[in-house]
Design a protein around this motif. Sequence first.
Motif, PDB file in Angstrom:
ATOM      1  N   LYS A  78       0.832  -1.208   0.000  1.00 37.77           N
ATOM      2  CA  LYS A  78       0.000   0.000   0.000  1.00 37.77           C
ATOM      3  C   LYS A  78       0.863   1.253   0.000  1.00 37.77           C
ATOM      4  CE  LYS A  78      -4.124  -1.934   2.184  1.00 37.77           C
ATOM      5  NZ  LYS A  78      -4.989  -1.913   3.374  1.00 37.77           N
ATOM      6  N   SER A 184      -4.370  10.708   4.099  1.00 34.74           N
ATOM      7  CA  SER A 184      -5.466   9.856   4.577  1.00 34.74           C
ATOM      8  C   SER A 184      -6.598   9.805   3.549  1.00 34.74           C
ATOM      9  CB  SER A 184      -5.986  10.349   5.931  1.00 34.74           C
ATOM     10  OG  SER A 184      -6.553  11.632   5.813  1.00 34.74           O
ATOM     11  N   ASP A 185      -6.872  10.920   2.866  1.00 30.59           N
ATOM     12  CA  ASP A 185      -7.896  10.940   1.819  1.00 30.59           C
ATOM     13  C   ASP A 185      -7.468  10.074   0.637  1.00 30.59           C
ATOM     14  OD1 ASP A 185     -10.356  11.831   0.624  1.00 30.59           O
ATOM     15  OD2 ASP A 185      -9.160  13.171  -0.653  1.00 30.59           O
ATOM     16  N   VAL A 187      -5.475   7.498   0.801  1.00 33.32           N
ATOM     17  CA  VAL A 187      -5.587   6.106   1.236  1.00 33.32           C
ATOM     18  C   VAL A 187      -7.039   5.639   1.147  1.00 33.32           C
ATOM     19  CG1 VAL A 187      -5.406   4.595   3.274  1.00 33.32           C
ATOM     20  CG2 VAL A 187      -3.542   6.169   2.721  1.00 33.32           C
ATOM     21  N   LYS A 188      -7.968   6.483   1.560  1.00 27.05           N
ATOM     22  CA  LYS A 188      -9.383   6.099   1.487  1.00 27.05           C
ATOM     23  C   LYS A 188      -9.837   5.885   0.048  1.00 27.05           C
ATOM     24  CE  LYS A 188     -10.695   8.471   5.716  1.00 27.05           C
ATOM     25  NZ  LYS A 188     -11.314   9.679   6.284  1.00 27.05           N
ATOM     26  N   ARG A 189      -9.313   6.696  -0.861  1.00 25.99           N
ATOM     27  CA  ARG A 189      -9.700   6.550  -2.266  1.00 25.99           C
ATOM     28  C   ARG A 189      -9.068   5.318  -2.907  1.00 25.99           C
ATOM     29  NH1 ARG A 189     -10.143  12.400  -5.107  1.00 25.99           N
ATOM     30  NH2 ARG A 189     -11.437  13.375  -3.525  1.00 25.99           N
ATOM     31  N   PRO A 192     -10.695   1.659  -0.451  1.00 23.60           N
ATOM     32  CA  PRO A 192     -11.948   1.997   0.201  1.00 23.60           C
ATOM     33  C   PRO A 192     -12.373   1.020   1.295  1.00 23.60           C
ATOM     34  CG  PRO A 192     -12.313   1.453  -2.127  1.00 23.60           C
ATOM     35  CD  PRO A 192     -10.845   1.401  -1.874  1.00 23.60           C
ATOM     36  N   SER A 193     -11.990  -0.224   1.208  1.00 28.67           N
ATOM     37  CA  SER A 193     -12.407  -1.204   2.214  1.00 28.67           C
ATOM     38  C   SER A 193     -11.516  -1.184   3.449  1.00 28.67           C
ATOM     39  CB  SER A 193     -12.392  -2.614   1.621  1.00 28.67           C
ATOM     40  OG  SER A 193     -11.079  -2.974   1.233  1.00 28.67           O
TER      41      SER A 193
END
Length: 194
Positions: A78, A184-185, A187-189, A192-193
Motif C-alpha cells: 500500500k 489519509s484521503d 488512502v481512502k480513495r 476503500p475497504s
Amino acid sequence: MSLAQITEKIRNDAQKEADEILSKAKAQAEAITSKAEKECAGIQEGFDERFGAERPEIIKRREIVADIDVSKMMLSAKRELIEDVYRGALEKMKALPKDKYLAFCADLLDGGVTTKDELVVVGDGEKYIDAAWLDSYNASHGTKLALAGEKADIAGGFILRRGRISVNCSWEMLLKVSQEKQESDVVKRLFPSA
C-alpha cells in the motif's frame, strides 16, 4: 585323581563360574536396559503430554506471526502504491503545458513574494521560467524579482530567496506538503475497504 582330571575339574569349575558371572551380567544388563527403557518411555510420554498441551499455543503463535508478516507485506504494498500516486503527480506537474505551468508559477509567486525583491532560483532543467517571463511578471505585479545565477536540484517550480530566508515552491515540496495534508484521503480513495 590324576593331573588331567584335576585340570578338567578346574576347567569345568572355571567355565561354570564364568557362565554364572556372564548370566548375572546379562541379567543386570537386561534390568538396566529395562529400567532405562521405562525411564525413556516416561520421558517421552512427558514430552508428548507437554507438546500435546502446548501444540495449540504453538500453532496459534505461528498463525499470529504469519498474520503480522502478511500485514507488513500489505502495508508495504500500500505504501508503494501511495508513493506511485505521488510520483505520477510529480510527472504530471513536470509535463504541464507552458501556459498552465506559468500560470501556476505566477499564482505561487503571488502567494510567496513578501518583499517584492527576492531572487528566483529555478532547477537545472527549467524550460519556461526565464528572465523574459520574470520581467513580464514584475511589470504586471509591481515587483523587482530577479532570476538567481545558481540552480537548484528540483524537478520544477522555483525557490524564492532573500538573504538566508527561502520559500520552497518546488514541485517536490508542494507534493510533500500535499501528501502530509491529504494522505489519509488518498488512502481512502485507493483502498476503500481498508
